[in-house]
Design an enzyme around this catalytic site. Structure first.
Site, PDB file in Angstrom:
ATOM      1  N   GLY A  43       4.752   0.702  -5.140  1.00  0.00           N
ATOM      2  CA  GLY A  43       5.858   0.582  -4.205  1.00  0.00           C
ATOM      3  C   GLY A  43       5.822   1.439  -2.960  1.00  0.00           C
ATOM      4  CB  CYS A  95       1.232 -28.750  12.641  1.00  0.00           C
ATOM      5  SG  CYS A  95      -0.254 -29.205  13.500  1.00  0.00           S
TER       6      CYS A  95
HETATM    7  N1  LLP Z   1       3.354  -3.421  -9.823  1.00  0.00           N
HETATM    8  C1  LLP Z   1       4.061  -4.565  -9.891  1.00  0.00           C
HETATM    9  C2  LLP Z   1       4.577  -4.998 -11.171  1.00  0.00           C
HETATM   10  C3  LLP Z   1       4.290  -5.314  -8.719  1.00  0.00           C
HETATM   11  O1  LLP Z   1       5.005  -6.429  -8.791  1.00  0.00           O
HETATM   12  C4  LLP Z   1       3.762  -4.868  -7.473  1.00  0.00           C
HETATM   13  C5  LLP Z   1       3.981  -5.639  -6.241  1.00  0.00           C
HETATM   14  C6  LLP Z   1       3.006  -3.683  -7.469  1.00  0.00           C
HETATM   15  C7  LLP Z   1       2.839  -2.978  -8.655  1.00  0.00           C
HETATM   16  C8  LLP Z   1       2.390  -3.128  -6.212  1.00  0.00           C
HETATM   17  O2  LLP Z   1       3.353  -2.742  -5.293  1.00  0.00           O
HETATM   18  P1  LLP Z   1       2.928  -2.008  -3.934  1.00  0.00           P
HETATM   19  O3  LLP Z   1       2.380  -0.654  -4.276  1.00  0.00           O
HETATM   20  O4  LLP Z   1       1.902  -2.862  -3.277  1.00  0.00           O
HETATM   21  O5  LLP Z   1       4.168  -1.960  -3.155  1.00  0.00           O
HETATM   22  N2  LLP Z   1       3.566  -9.707  -0.580  1.00  0.00           N
HETATM   23  C9  LLP Z   1       4.515  -8.662  -0.271  1.00  0.00           C
HETATM   24  C10 LLP Z   1       4.534  -7.575  -1.337  1.00  0.00           C
HETATM   25  C11 LLP Z   1       4.829  -8.101  -2.721  1.00  0.00           C
HETATM   26  C12 LLP Z   1       4.806  -7.021  -3.772  1.00  0.00           C
HETATM   27  C13 LLP Z   1       4.869  -7.607  -5.135  1.00  0.00           C
HETATM   28  N3  LLP Z   1       4.697  -6.681  -6.198  1.00  0.00           N
HETATM   29  C14 LLP Z   1       4.222  -8.126   1.121  1.00  0.00           C
HETATM   30  O6  LLP Z   1       3.284  -8.582   1.763  1.00  0.00           O
HETATM   31  O7  LLP Z   1       4.946  -7.263   1.618  1.00  0.00           O
END
Ligand code: LLP
Length: 425
Positions: free
Chosen positions: A239, A353
């Protein structure tokens, strides 16, 4: 320090000029810096030194085999959300024994594959999933290691599509139901209850919500202990956000500072309640490991001045990089070889498009047809979210290491795109 910098007026990745890469591999191309990747991982790894901790890179952010391989060699574990991602870990030489499996909809086949490969833990998100996993493990004569993803109902203060820790989200077991769900899990014969996890959202610039979630998990671990359910690990999810560079954006908390505060809180709790007994801590970072390691290099096809707007039409599109249109995400756009002269305000758009096909809006640029632009901080959730919409082959990917360029994914050919299709006989 950024590994993308101007040298003699031209944007470079480490020691390689981006125009050289565009010439050799075409555009659009994702360009990653190996040094940036290793540094980002080291920020987590170093802060965990001397502790029982595991960094499970959330590979949904960028799952190229070369990235997985580089991280696996540094000791990374992996957070996966599909059987396909597990096969990528294995193909890249990663360790299934350091892999955790998240996600709300695991299929029987995915569970079998993961049990067969001996993953570290299933992060289970519901009671029906517990029952399915128990049955699958029983049918294979195995016991499945299980953690429950608890939804702490903490407001992560991020875009609604990427906030996951509120009651209104589909993820995890509600905090108020967690005790009951743990009891159910502990009563199933083919499950080993080993941990607890959460993930409250993505692109968090402040660690306060993460520490609030930690406090709730700690409370629950103590309650479970008093019922004889003893957990071996605590997984706080991913996160942490990154700096996309938009004007007025708050800088994100540093990995080192966040981990320092988190470990301090865990240590104080273990010392007070558990006689100093440590608990294994797992992290699932994605974005903060890869986002600033990559840029998307694209070429200007046409400039189209208009009455209300000027359009800069480039050869990358929403199918290559979904983030702007999907989340209204602001991503930096830089001229690869900036020109002297007046800037005009453009919307940077692709050839797809859809009016939603934009990469950036209202940017001051001095560009001409044929120039190169770089969409910055595109290493996370760029290529992994790309599609073939409009029968567009996905971009090439390269990793730069000093003055060396390695092609780590070839550009897709149109023929690749319909190779699996057939006509009626
Ligand atoms: N663990 C779980 C269970 C998750 O669902 C996620 C991300 C992470 C870890 C990793 O989170 P991070 O460290 O990357 O914040 N496509 C979106 C982000 C979707 C995140 C989904 N889950 C974007 O481009 O902002």
């Amino acid at each position: 320090m950024s590994h993308f910098s101007y040298q003699a007026g031209v944007l470079h990745a480490e020691a390689v000029a981006l125009p050289k890469i565009a010439e050799e591999f075409g555009t659009p191309t994702y360009v990653y810096s190996k040094t940036a990747l290793l540094q980002n991982f080291a920020a987590y790894h170093d802060a965990c030194q001397g502790r029982d901790a595991l960094v499970c890179y959330a590979m949904k952010a960028n799952s190229n085999l070369a990235i997985i391989d580089l991280l696996a060699r540094q000791g990374a574990g992996f957070d996966i959300v599909s059987g396909g991602e597990l096969l990528r870990v294995i193909a890249a030489g990663g360790d299934p024994g350091k892999t955790i499996f998240s996600g709300v909809g695991k299929t029987v086949e995915e569970m079998k594959l993961a049990l067969d490969k001996g993953i570290l833990c299933f992060n289970v998100e519901s009671i029906p999933e517990l029952h399915r996993l128990n049955e699958v493990a029983g049918s294979m004569g195995k016991r499945a290691p299980v953690s429950l993803r608890v939804n702490p109902n903490v407001d992560a203060k991020t875009h609604p599509y990427i906030a996951t820790g509120l009651k209104a989200n589909k993820f995890g077991v509600a905090f108020d139901d967690a005790l009951e769900t743990y009891r159910a899990a502990a009563s199933l014969p083919h499950l080993d209850v080993v941990g607890i996890d959460c993930h409250i959202g993505s692109q968090l610039l402040d660690d306060a919500p993460l520490l609030e979630a930690l406090t709730k998990l700690i409370e629950l671990i103590d309650t479970l202990g008093s019922e004889g359910i003893h957990l071996h690990h605590l997984d706080i999810g991913g996160g942490l956000g990154v700096n996309y560079g938009a004007e007025g954006d708050k800088p994100p908390v540093l990995v080192r500072d966040y981990l320092g505060r988190l470990f301090a809180r865990i240590d104080a709790w273990r010392a007070e309640k558990h006689g100093g007994q440590p608990i294994k801590v797992i992290f699932e970072p994605g974005r903060s490991i890869v986002a600033d390691t990559g840029v998307l290099v694209t070429r200007v096809e046409f400039l189209k001045p208009g009455e209300e707007k000027n359009f800069c039409i480039v050869d990358a599109a929403m199918n290559d990089l979904m983030r702007p249109t999907l989340y209204q995400a602001w991503m930096g756009v830089q001229e690869v070889a900036p020109r002297a002269g007046d800037k005009l305000t453009y919307d940077v758009v692709g050839p797809v498009c859809e009016s939603g096909d934009w990469l950036a809006r209202e940017r001051a640029l001095a560009v001409e047809q044929g120039d190169l632009l770089a969409v910055m901080t595109a290493g996370a959730y760029g290529m992994t979210m790309a599609s073939n919409y409009n029968t567009r082959g996905r971009a090439a990917e390269v990793i730069v290491d000093g003055d060396q360029v390695h092609l780590v994914r070839q550009r897709e050919n149109p023929a690749d795109l319909f190779a699996l299709e057939s006509m009626l006989t």
